[in-house]
Design a protein around this motif. Structure first.
Motif, PDB file in Angstrom:
ATOM      1  N   GLY A 166       0.674  -1.372  -0.149  1.00 34.81           N
ATOM      2  CA  GLY A 166      -0.002  -0.173  -0.102  1.00 34.81           C
ATOM      3  C   GLY A 166       0.874   1.315   0.059  1.00 34.81           C
ATOM      4  O   GLY A 166       2.065   1.072   0.626  1.00 34.81           O
ATOM      5  N   CYS A 167       0.184   2.258  -0.616  1.00 37.26           N
ATOM      6  CA  CYS A 167       1.155   3.632  -0.717  1.00 37.26           C
ATOM      7  C   CYS A 167       1.239   4.376   0.771  1.00 37.26           C
ATOM      8  O   CYS A 167       1.704   5.158   0.661  1.00 37.26           O
ATOM      9  CB  CYS A 167       0.578   4.379  -1.842  1.00 37.26           C
ATOM     10  SG  CYS A 167       0.874   3.720  -3.318  1.00 37.26           S
ATOM     11  N   SER A 209       5.661   2.287   4.869  1.00 41.17           N
ATOM     12  CA  SER A 209       6.908   2.790   5.246  1.00 41.17           C
ATOM     13  C   SER A 209       8.025   3.121   4.224  1.00 41.17           C
ATOM     14  O   SER A 209       8.609   4.254   4.077  1.00 41.17           O
ATOM     15  CB  SER A 209       7.921   1.956   6.376  1.00 41.17           C
ATOM     16  OG  SER A 209       8.122   0.513   5.740  1.00 41.17           O
ATOM     17  N   TRP A 210       7.910   2.315   3.142  1.00 38.99           N
ATOM     18  CA  TRP A 210       9.130   2.519   2.004  1.00 38.99           C
ATOM     19  C   TRP A 210       8.465   3.568   1.326  1.00 38.99           C
ATOM     20  O   TRP A 210       9.016   4.600   1.025  1.00 38.99           O
ATOM     21  CB  TRP A 210       9.404   1.415   1.081  1.00 38.99           C
ATOM     22  CG  TRP A 210       9.855   0.030   2.145  1.00 38.99           C
ATOM     23  CD1 TRP A 210       9.279  -1.181   1.864  1.00 38.99           C
ATOM     24  CD2 TRP A 210      10.739  -0.211   3.012  1.00 38.99           C
ATOM     25  NE1 TRP A 210       9.748  -2.017   3.007  1.00 38.99           N
ATOM     26  CE2 TRP A 210      10.816  -1.247   3.603  1.00 38.99           C
ATOM     27  CE3 TRP A 210      11.715   0.900   3.568  1.00 38.99           C
ATOM     28  CZ2 TRP A 210      11.632  -1.710   4.628  1.00 38.99           C
ATOM     29  CZ3 TRP A 210      12.581   0.486   4.528  1.00 38.99           C
ATOM     30  CH2 TRP A 210      12.379  -0.751   5.150  1.00 38.99           C
ATOM     31  N   PRO A 211       7.143   3.558   0.480  1.00 37.87           N
ATOM     32  CA  PRO A 211       6.744   4.839  -0.150  1.00 37.87           C
ATOM     33  C   PRO A 211       6.669   5.767   0.563  1.00 37.87           C
ATOM     34  O   PRO A 211       7.040   7.082  -0.016  1.00 37.87           O
ATOM     35  CB  PRO A 211       5.539   4.236  -0.794  1.00 37.87           C
ATOM     36  CG  PRO A 211       4.900   3.339   0.258  1.00 37.87           C
ATOM     37  CD  PRO A 211       6.314   2.483   0.640  1.00 37.87           C
ATOM     38  N   ILE A 212       6.299   6.065   1.826  1.00 42.00           N
ATOM     39  CA  ILE A 212       6.380   7.177   2.464  1.00 42.00           C
ATOM     40  C   ILE A 212       7.540   7.913   2.801  1.00 42.00           C
ATOM     41  O   ILE A 212       8.022   8.977   2.454  1.00 42.00           O
ATOM     42  CB  ILE A 212       5.509   6.945   4.029  1.00 42.00           C
ATOM     43  CG1 ILE A 212       3.985   6.733   3.784  1.00 42.00           C
ATOM     44  CG2 ILE A 212       5.972   8.370   4.739  1.00 42.00           C
ATOM     45  CD1 ILE A 212       3.439   8.016   3.285  1.00 42.00           C
ATOM     46  N   ILE A 248       2.316   3.628  -7.330  1.00 41.56           N
ATOM     47  CA  ILE A 248       1.120   2.749  -7.894  1.00 41.56           C
ATOM     48  C   ILE A 248       1.594   1.413  -6.532  1.00 41.56           C
ATOM     49  O   ILE A 248       2.471   0.937  -6.332  1.00 41.56           O
ATOM     50  CB  ILE A 248       1.467   2.080  -9.095  1.00 41.56           C
ATOM     51  CG1 ILE A 248       1.636   3.134  -9.982  1.00 41.56           C
ATOM     52  CG2 ILE A 248       0.571   0.987  -9.379  1.00 41.56           C
ATOM     53  CD1 ILE A 248       2.261   2.781 -11.484  1.00 41.56           C
ATOM     54  N   ALA A 249       0.077   1.090  -6.046  1.00 42.28           N
ATOM     55  CA  ALA A 249       0.201   0.115  -5.064  1.00 42.28           C
ATOM     56  C   ALA A 249       0.510  -1.293  -5.901  1.00 42.28           C
ATOM     57  O   ALA A 249      -0.133  -1.596  -6.971  1.00 42.28           O
ATOM     58  CB  ALA A 249      -1.234   0.241  -4.200  1.00 42.28           C
ATOM     59  N   GLY A 285      -2.397  13.292  -1.131  1.00 46.94           N
ATOM     60  CA  GLY A 285      -4.030  12.914  -1.586  1.00 46.94           C
ATOM     61  C   GLY A 285      -4.386  11.352  -1.130  1.00 46.94           C
ATOM     62  O   GLY A 285      -5.396  11.041  -1.761  1.00 46.94           O
ATOM     63  N   LEU A 286      -3.989  11.122  -0.241  1.00 47.79           N
ATOM     64  CA  LEU A 286      -4.196   9.488   0.142  1.00 47.79           C
ATOM     65  C   LEU A 286      -5.262   9.359   1.066  1.00 47.79           C
ATOM     66  O   LEU A 286      -6.028   8.494   1.397  1.00 47.79           O
ATOM     67  CB  LEU A 286      -2.941   8.575   0.662  1.00 47.79           C
ATOM     68  CG  LEU A 286      -1.910   8.576  -0.275  1.00 47.79           C
ATOM     69  CD1 LEU A 286      -0.704   7.741   0.349  1.00 47.79           C
ATOM     70  CD2 LEU A 286      -2.145   7.535  -1.552  1.00 47.79           C
TER      71      LEU A 286
END
Length: 318
Positions: free
Chosen positions: A154-155, A158-161, A180-181, A317-318
């Protein structure tokens, strides 16, 4: 005539100041793990449980509750009785509330200690023309919609954030970034090698087999130091000057309101464990980073994480 209840009450009153009626722990303690069996959070929790059991002389039983992406487990920690018989491992959780997935905050927990930090890595395919992370960041800044970035899972994770925080610090227009999730970092890395993504953020050990095979290159690790197992990957600060340590972390908490004496005993036990050479070797041997923060510092860290993550979730915008 002597009234026995009154006599007993007087006896208790007389001895109470000099002794505790109960010592913690007198029975098994549950460690709730908001993740499934076999993953990193579960593995580190079981290493801790073994040593906590040896320290306190009662079982510390790991209870896996990974449903809902960890929401079930973290909620169980929050709602448990604050009696010292339920504690838990917690990790990056700041995104759940702003994304409408759950309602918990730092104030819902008694921080005990942080014991782990795994820095994020910025990974691209080996045939990508970018030779450094600054080249990559400048290219994404110039045309953010032209590049696809995998969130792994999921976006809000920890890694995408971590990557989104970096892009935002580089003044990238986050409204144009394509994140992209997916179904996890391992699959995303394979997709990137096949030409499906331009960038995959993940831990460096997750990308390690593909790095060793010459199919992926790591442009930076988001930690204070280079990783011993991957000494050729520079730190974010070395490459960009940004002093940001970003990635996944784990710590031990209890429900809010835990007795201060019990909390202090747990914190002291954690400090001994994290300083123990055999535990450190076991952690590093399995690819886990070690980060010690006592209770007060851990609480301050979590509050800062909560604020910064919620800010970046809003920007995305999540």
């Amino acid at each position: 005539m002597v009234k026995f209840p009154l006599l007993f009450g007087a006896l208790v009153a007389a001895i109470a100041p000099g002794m505790a009626l109960a010592d913690w722990p007198e029975r098994p303690v549950s460690i709730i793990v908001p993740a499934g069996a076999g993953g990193g959070t579960d593995s580190t929790a079981r290493m801790l449980a073994e040593r906590l059991q040896a320290r306190f002389g009662v079982p510390f039983n790991v209870v896996n509750q990974g449903q809902g992406g960890g929401v079930v487990g973290i909620t169980s920690i929050k709602e448990a009785e604050a009696d010292g018989y339920t504690i838990g491992v917690i990790y990056n959780f700041g995104h759940y509330k702003p994304m409408g997935q759950a309602d918990f905050n730092v104030d819902d927990f008694t921080p005990i200690a942080q014991y782990n930090f795994d820095p994020a890595g910025f990974h691209v395919s080996a045939d990508n023309d970018w030779g450094s992370i600054t080249e990559a960041l400048d290219a994404i800044k110039a045309a953010p919609a032209d590049y696809s970035i995998s969130c792994g899972g999921g976006c809000g994770g920890s890694w995408p954030i971590a990557l989104a925080t970096l892009l935002n610090a580089w003044d990238v227009d986050m409204t144009q970034v394509r994140m992209i999730a997916g179904q996890g970092a391992a699959g995303a890395l394979q997709d990137m090698v096949a030409g499906g993504f331009d960038v995959v953020p993940s831990s460096v050990p997750e990308a390690g087999p593909l790095i060793d095979a010459g199919r992926v290159k790591g442009l930076a690790v988001f930690g204070a130091e280079r990783l011993a197992a991957f000494p050729d990957i520079p730190t974010l600060k070395e490459e960009t000057g940004l002093d940001n340590a970003l990635g996944a972390w784990r710590g031990v908490v209890a429900p809010a309101g835990l007795d201060a004496d019990i909390a202090a005993q747990l914190e002291a036990a954690m400090q001994e464990i994290v300083a123990d050479d055999s535990w450190r070797e076991q952690m590093t041997g399995r690819g886990f980073g070690i980060e010690w923060k006592p209770a007060a510092d851990f609480e301050a860290f979590m509050r800062g994480e909560e604020d910064s993550v919620r800010e970046i979730v809003g920007i995305l915008g999540l």
